[in-house]
Design a protein around this motif. Structure first.
Motif, PDB file in Angstrom:
ATOM      1  N   ASN A 197     -34.569  -9.371 -22.445  1.00 29.30           N
ATOM      2  CA  ASN A 197     -35.044  -8.536 -23.533  1.00 29.30           C
ATOM      3  C   ASN A 197     -35.486  -9.439 -24.685  1.00 29.30           C
ATOM      4  O   ASN A 197     -34.645 -10.064 -25.336  1.00 29.30           O
ATOM      5  N   LEU A 198     -36.798  -9.529 -24.940  1.00 28.87           N
ATOM      6  CA  LEU A 198     -37.329 -10.469 -25.931  1.00 28.87           C
ATOM      7  C   LEU A 198     -38.079  -9.740 -27.034  1.00 28.87           C
ATOM      8  O   LEU A 198     -38.821  -8.798 -26.772  1.00 28.87           O
ATOM      9  N   ASN A 199     -37.926 -10.244 -28.274  1.00 28.37           N
ATOM     10  CA  ASN A 199     -38.718  -9.704 -29.373  1.00 28.37           C
ATOM     11  C   ASN A 199     -40.102 -10.350 -29.354  1.00 28.37           C
ATOM     12  O   ASN A 199     -40.383 -11.244 -28.543  1.00 28.37           O
ATOM     13  N   ILE A 200     -40.969  -9.941 -30.251  1.00 28.58           N
ATOM     14  CA  ILE A 200     -42.363 -10.401 -30.244  1.00 28.58           C
ATOM     15  C   ILE A 200     -42.460 -11.905 -30.461  1.00 28.58           C
ATOM     16  O   ILE A 200     -43.259 -12.584 -29.808  1.00 28.58           O
ATOM     17  N   ALA A 201     -41.642 -12.452 -31.343  1.00 28.30           N
ATOM     18  CA  ALA A 201     -41.667 -13.903 -31.569  1.00 28.30           C
ATOM     19  C   ALA A 201     -41.297 -14.654 -30.286  1.00 28.30           C
ATOM     20  O   ALA A 201     -41.936 -15.654 -29.938  1.00 28.30           O
ATOM     21  N   LYS A 202     -40.297 -14.168 -29.566  1.00 29.59           N
ATOM     22  CA  LYS A 202     -39.888 -14.826 -28.319  1.00 29.59           C
ATOM     23  C   LYS A 202     -40.954 -14.650 -27.231  1.00 29.59           C
ATOM     24  O   LYS A 202     -41.174 -15.558 -26.433  1.00 29.59           O
ATOM     25  N   TRP A 203     -41.624 -13.487 -27.195  1.00 28.06           N
ATOM     26  CA  TRP A 203     -42.718 -13.311 -26.243  1.00 28.06           C
ATOM     27  C   TRP A 203     -43.858 -14.273 -26.559  1.00 28.06           C
ATOM     28  O   TRP A 203     -44.475 -14.836 -25.657  1.00 28.06           O
ATOM     29  N   THR A 204     -44.112 -14.490 -27.843  1.00 26.09           N
ATOM     30  CA  THR A 204     -45.175 -15.417 -28.248  1.00 26.09           C
ATOM     31  C   THR A 204     -44.795 -16.838 -27.844  1.00 26.09           C
ATOM     32  O   THR A 204     -45.641 -17.599 -27.346  1.00 26.09           O
ATOM     33  N   GLU A 205     -43.542 -17.188 -28.019  1.00 27.37           N
ATOM     34  CA  GLU A 205     -43.064 -18.515 -27.592  1.00 27.37           C
ATOM     35  C   GLU A 205     -43.236 -18.684 -26.090  1.00 27.37           C
ATOM     36  O   GLU A 205     -43.718 -19.716 -25.611  1.00 27.37           O
ATOM     37  N   ARG A 206     -42.876 -17.670 -25.317  1.00 31.56           N
ATOM     38  CA  ARG A 206     -43.028 -17.741 -23.853  1.00 31.56           C
ATOM     39  C   ARG A 206     -44.504 -17.882 -23.474  1.00 31.56           C
ATOM     40  O   ARG A 206     -44.845 -18.622 -22.569  1.00 31.56           O
ATOM     41  N   PHE A 207     -45.362 -17.137 -24.162  1.00 32.64           N
ATOM     42  CA  PHE A 207     -46.804 -17.233 -23.926  1.00 32.64           C
ATOM     43  C   PHE A 207     -47.283 -18.668 -24.124  1.00 32.64           C
ATOM     44  O   PHE A 207     -48.008 -19.224 -23.298  1.00 32.64           O
ATOM     45  N   LEU A 208     -46.868 -19.278 -25.217  1.00 32.12           N
ATOM     46  CA  LEU A 208     -47.298 -20.648 -25.529  1.00 32.12           C
ATOM     47  C   LEU A 208     -46.717 -21.662 -24.546  1.00 32.12           C
ATOM     48  O   LEU A 208     -47.404 -22.614 -24.156  1.00 32.12           O
ATOM     49  N   LEU A 209     -45.485 -21.484 -24.135  1.00 34.53           N
ATOM     50  CA  LEU A 209     -44.894 -22.394 -23.155  1.00 34.53           C
ATOM     51  C   LEU A 209     -45.567 -22.240 -21.789  1.00 34.53           C
ATOM     52  O   LEU A 209     -45.775 -23.227 -21.078  1.00 34.53           O
ATOM     53  N   HIS A 210     -45.918 -21.025 -21.444  1.00 34.00           N
ATOM     54  CA  HIS A 210     -46.661 -20.778 -20.205  1.00 34.00           C
ATOM     55  C   HIS A 210     -48.004 -21.499 -20.252  1.00 34.00           C
ATOM     56  O   HIS A 210     -48.395 -22.168 -19.296  1.00 34.00           O
ATOM     57  N   GLU A 211     -48.695 -21.379 -21.382  1.00 33.91           N
ATOM     58  CA  GLU A 211     -49.971 -22.070 -21.544  1.00 33.91           C
ATOM     59  C   GLU A 211     -49.777 -23.584 -21.451  1.00 33.91           C
ATOM     60  O   GLU A 211     -50.547 -24.273 -20.774  1.00 33.91           O
ATOM     61  N   ALA A 212     -48.738 -24.099 -22.102  1.00 36.99           N
ATOM     62  CA  ALA A 212     -48.465 -25.539 -22.066  1.00 36.99           C
ATOM     63  C   ALA A 212     -48.209 -26.015 -20.636  1.00 36.99           C
ATOM     64  O   ALA A 212     -48.636 -27.109 -20.248  1.00 36.99           O
ATOM     65  N   HIS A 213     -47.531 -25.205 -19.844  1.00 33.25           N
ATOM     66  CA  HIS A 213     -47.294 -25.545 -18.436  1.00 33.25           C
ATOM     67  C   HIS A 213     -48.629 -25.748 -17.704  1.00 33.25           C
ATOM     68  O   HIS A 213     -48.793 -26.703 -16.944  1.00 33.25           O
ATOM     69  N   HIS A 214     -49.576 -24.852 -17.949  1.00 33.10           N
ATOM     70  CA  HIS A 214     -50.876 -24.977 -17.287  1.00 33.10           C
ATOM     71  C   HIS A 214     -51.689 -26.140 -17.850  1.00 33.10           C
ATOM     72  O   HIS A 214     -52.450 -26.776 -17.111  1.00 33.10           O
ATOM     73  N   LEU A 215     -51.520 -26.449 -19.120  1.00 28.63           N
ATOM     74  CA  LEU A 215     -52.174 -27.642 -19.685  1.00 28.63           C
ATOM     75  C   LEU A 215     -51.639 -28.893 -19.001  1.00 28.63           C
ATOM     76  O   LEU A 215     -52.399 -29.806 -18.675  1.00 28.63           O
ATOM     77  N   PHE A 216     -50.342 -28.930 -18.771  1.00 27.99           N
ATOM     78  CA  PHE A 216     -49.720 -30.048 -18.060  1.00 27.99           C
ATOM     79  C   PHE A 216     -50.267 -30.138 -16.629  1.00 27.99           C
ATOM     80  O   PHE A 216     -50.576 -31.225 -16.139  1.00 27.99           O
ATOM     81  N   THR A 217     -50.409 -28.990 -15.983  1.00 31.71           N
ATOM     82  CA  THR A 217     -50.982 -28.954 -14.636  1.00 31.71           C
ATOM     83  C   THR A 217     -52.414 -29.482 -14.650  1.00 31.71           C
ATOM     84  O   THR A 217     -52.800 -30.279 -13.786  1.00 31.71           O
ATOM     85  N   ILE A 218     -53.194 -29.058 -15.636  1.00 36.01           N
ATOM     86  CA  ILE A 218     -54.589 -29.509 -15.731  1.00 36.01           C
ATOM     87  C   ILE A 218     -54.657 -31.021 -15.914  1.00 36.01           C
ATOM     88  O   ILE A 218     -55.441 -31.676 -15.236  1.00 36.01           O
ATOM     89  N   ILE A 219     -53.839 -31.572 -16.796  1.00 34.67           N
ATOM     90  CA  ILE A 219     -53.899 -33.016 -17.015  1.00 34.67           C
ATOM     91  C   ILE A 219     -53.510 -33.764 -15.735  1.00 34.67           C
ATOM     92  O   ILE A 219     -54.081 -34.808 -15.429  1.00 34.67           O
ATOM     93  N   ASN A 220     -52.594 -33.225 -14.975  1.00 31.96           N
ATOM     94  CA  ASN A 220     -52.230 -33.849 -13.697  1.00 31.96           C
ATOM     95  C   ASN A 220     -53.386 -33.770 -12.714  1.00 31.96           C
ATOM     96  O   ASN A 220     -53.620 -34.728 -11.951  1.00 31.96           O
ATOM     97  N   LEU A 221     -54.109 -32.667 -12.709  1.00 30.07           N
ATOM     98  CA  LEU A 221     -55.252 -32.516 -11.811  1.00 30.07           C
ATOM     99  C   LEU A 221     -56.409 -33.414 -12.244  1.00 30.07           C
ATOM    100  O   LEU A 221     -57.149 -33.929 -11.387  1.00 30.07           O
ATOM    101  N   VAL A 222     -56.583 -33.615 -13.525  1.00 28.68           N
ATOM    102  CA  VAL A 222     -57.628 -34.534 -14.028  1.00 28.68           C
ATOM    103  C   VAL A 222     -57.384 -35.934 -13.488  1.00 28.68           C
ATOM    104  O   VAL A 222     -58.317 -36.651 -13.133  1.00 28.68           O
ATOM    105  N   ASN A 223     -56.125 -36.316 -13.376  1.00 29.83           N
ATOM    106  CA  ASN A 223     -55.767 -37.673 -12.968  1.00 29.83           C
ATOM    107  C   ASN A 223     -55.658 -37.851 -11.467  1.00 29.83           C
ATOM    108  O   ASN A 223     -55.231 -38.908 -11.018  1.00 29.83           O
ATOM    109  N   LEU A 224     -56.032 -36.841 -10.680  1.00 29.58           N
ATOM    110  CA  LEU A 224     -55.986 -36.994  -9.220  1.00 29.58           C
ATOM    111  C   LEU A 224     -57.086 -37.907  -8.720  1.00 29.58           C
ATOM    112  O   LEU A 224     -58.174 -37.917  -9.162  1.00 29.58           O
TER     113      LEU A 224
END
Length: 153
Positions: free
Chosen positions: A126-153
């Motif tokens: 059960n998350l409030n809006i601030a925590k949902w926003t944090e999860r959104f940003l961490l999810h995005e950061a995970h994919h940014l990390f994935t992208i940088i790893n794919l760039v370096n393949l």
């Protein structure tokens, strides 16, 4: 709605990392799959673009429904995801920037008396809006990390 400086800053600027990561890549690099069944760089960007719409929908559900149940999101189960994959990478990046402004506007116009509204998730709880926003940003950061790893393949 008042968010932490960290959340506010990442919400405003974190997505700009996408363009920086892929600046000198050609189409072949953007669409190269690390494995046949794994997403390429373009797919990750399409997912980030589509997920912003999912996030906006979730925030609106939280604002309009008392403690809504927000199910797990899986792009591969989302019929709209294919249309996002079919857009050009440049179009996706432009869409992400435009939609990010909509997200910022939405978050910034939430009255303080609604900032504690919550939405439930089967895994995150059960998350409030601030925590949902944090999860959104961490999810995005995970994919940014994935992208940088794919760039370096």
């Amino acid at each position: 709605m008042n968010l932490s400086n960290s959340i506010t800053s990442r919400l405003k600027f974190q997505h700009e990392t996408i363009g920086e990561l892929i600046l000198n890549l050609d189409e072949q690099q953007l669409f190269k799959r690390p494995q046949p069944d794994k997403w390429n760089i373009h797919d990750n960007i399409a997912h980030l673009a589509r997920y912003q719409h999912v996030f906006i929908e979730r925030i609106n559900q939280i604002l309009n429904t008392e403690n809504p149940l927000l199910g797990s999101y899986k792009a591969d189960n989302d019929p709209e995801f294919i249309s996002w994959q079919n857009k050009s990478t440049e179009e996706l990046i432009q869409q992400i920037s435009a939609d990010r402004q909509d997200i910022i506007q939405l978050i910034n116009t939430i009255p303080e008396n609604q900032s504690d509204r919550k939405g439930s998730h089967p895994f995150f709880g059960n998350l409030n809006i601030a925590k949902w926003t944090e999860r959104f940003l961490l999810h995005e950061a995970h994919h940014l990390f994935t992208i940088i790893n794919l760039v370096n393949l």
